[in-house]
Design an enzyme around this catalytic site. Structure first.
Site, PDB file in Angstrom:
ATOM      1  N   HIS A   1       0.857  -1.192   0.000  1.00 47.41           N
ATOM      2  CA  HIS A   1       0.000   0.000   0.000  1.00 47.41           C
ATOM      3  C   HIS A   1       0.892   1.241   0.000  1.00 47.41           C
ATOM      4  O   HIS A   1       1.971   1.241   0.616  1.00 47.41           O
ATOM      5  CB  HIS A   1      -0.912  -0.015   1.234  1.00 47.41           C
ATOM      6  CG  HIS A   1      -1.990   1.013   1.161  1.00 47.41           C
ATOM      7  ND1 HIS A   1      -1.757   2.333   1.448  1.00 47.41           N
ATOM      8  CD2 HIS A   1      -3.285   0.921   0.792  1.00 47.41           C
ATOM      9  CE1 HIS A   1      -2.884   3.017   1.269  1.00 47.41           C
ATOM     10  NE2 HIS A   1      -3.830   2.180   0.865  1.00 47.41           N
TER      11      HIS A   1
ATOM     12  N   GLU B   1       0.822   3.838   1.606  1.00 48.85           N
ATOM     13  CA  GLU B   1       1.164   4.329   2.955  1.00 48.85           C
ATOM     14  C   GLU B   1       2.319   3.521   3.550  1.00 48.85           C
ATOM     15  O   GLU B   1       3.166   4.051   4.264  1.00 48.85           O
ATOM     16  CB  GLU B   1      -0.085   4.290   3.858  1.00 48.85           C
ATOM     17  CG  GLU B   1      -1.089   5.361   3.439  1.00 48.85           C
ATOM     18  CD  GLU B   1      -2.544   5.007   3.671  1.00 48.85           C
ATOM     19  OE1 GLU B   1      -2.843   4.068   4.438  1.00 48.85           O
ATOM     20  OE2 GLU B   1      -3.413   5.677   3.069  1.00 48.85           O
TER      21      GLU B   1
HETATM   22  C1  PEP Z   1      -6.867   3.026   0.182  1.00 49.95           C
HETATM   23  O1  PEP Z   1      -6.467   3.306   1.288  1.00 49.95           O
HETATM   24  O2  PEP Z   1      -6.448   2.002  -0.369  1.00 49.95           O
HETATM   25  C2  PEP Z   1      -7.835   3.914  -0.464  1.00 49.95           C
HETATM   26  C3  PEP Z   1      -8.090   3.732  -1.719  1.00 49.95           C
HETATM   27  O3  PEP Z   1      -8.384   4.893   0.324  1.00 49.95           O
HETATM   28  P1  PEP Z   1      -9.626   5.851  -0.088  1.00 49.95           P
HETATM   29  O4  PEP Z   1     -10.695   4.955  -0.637  1.00 49.95           O
HETATM   30  O5  PEP Z   1     -10.045   6.494   1.198  1.00 49.95           O
HETATM   31  O6  PEP Z   1      -9.124   6.809  -1.103  1.00 49.95           O
END
Ligand code: PEP
Length: 253
Positions: free
Chosen positions: A97, A99
């Site tokens: 991800h 993050e």
């Molecule tokens: C995610 O964290 O993978 C994501 C897509 O978040 P959001 O839907 O809040 O943009």
């Protein structure tokens, strides 16, 4: 037929009471999923076991971990192994991800190791890729995302690579409320499928589910998911609201 997946990414949100209520509300909706439709919930580690028990009698519902470590076991304080996930009957793990890449410096090479061990333990990785805004502005997103695939996935055999689910998540669309247009999503997904086809062959590439992630919500899911190369979504914010996520699951094509 490719798997169509609505995957919730709860991230570091919800207390256990709220998490249980959210899952209970979604289960209570008694969504009748088609054979190739799946709902996956990537919950925080401490909730894996409870969540797993809650969904186990609901057809095509699965629990995912949001991460795992690259080593089998041992002195890695604070980490969670895929063997532990397997022992809890967890079937999916989100890897790479943005993050994790940004805050925990996870590189394509490190992710390749995590992907290896996940497959060794029969846990399906949801491998995230996607470009930051600067790369999109420079119009080099295709090269950027292709490199992520090359460095993390290209060492796999044809058999193994088809066990991986890919999530394309443009970083500029994550948690920003700014969604890629369905055309932008389709364009990138078709490109990724071509990159996979060039390396592994068309038939293999056609079998790989590619999810879109980035501000998917009830009001835009149907249009995004209807694109021919979009096989569902990885959803952050909107997956924390039962009614939103139920509609998103019902938007799978
Ligand atoms: C995610 O964290 O993978 C994501 C897509 O978040 P959001 O839907 O809040 O943009």
């Amino acid at each position: 037929m490719r798997k169509q997946i609505a995957a919730a990414n709860w991230k570091m949100n919800l207390t256990i009471d709220k998490a249980e209520t959210l899952l209970a509300e979604i289960i209570a909706a008694e969504i009748n999923l088609e054979e190739n439709h799946f709902a996956v919930f990537a919950v925080p580690f401490p909730y894996l076991q409870i969540a797993q028990r809650k969904i186990e009698n609901t057809k095509n519902f699965f629990i995912a971990a949001q991460n795992c470590y690259s080593k089998e076991s041992g002195a890695y304080t604070g980490e969670v192994s895929v063997e532990m996930l397997q022992s809890l009957n967890v079937k999916y793990v989100v890897l790479g991800h943005s993050e994790r890449r940004e805050y925990f410096q996870e590189s394509n090479q490190f992710l390749a190791e995590k992907l290896n061990i996940a497959l060794e333990y029969n846990i399906t990785p949801i491998f995230c890729c996607g470009e930051p805004l600067s790369i999109r502005d420079a119009q080099t997103q295709n090269q950027f995302v292709a490199k992520q695939l090359e460095e993390s996935l290209f060492h796999f055999s044809k058999d193994d690579v088809q066990k991986i689910v890919i999530a394309y998540e443009p970083i500029w669309a994550i948690g920003t409320g700014k969604t890629a247009t369905s055309e932008q999503a389709q364009e990138m997904h078709a490109y990724l499928r071509k990159v996979l086809a060039d390396k592994f062959g068309k038939e293999i590439a056609e079998n790989i589910s590619i999810l879109y992630g980035g501000s998917v919500k009830a009001s835009n899911a149907k249009e995004i998911f209807s694109q021919p190369d979009v096989d569902g979504g990885l959803v952050g914010g909107a997956s924390l609201i039962a009614a939103e996520f139920i509609t998103i699951i019902n938007s799978l094509k």
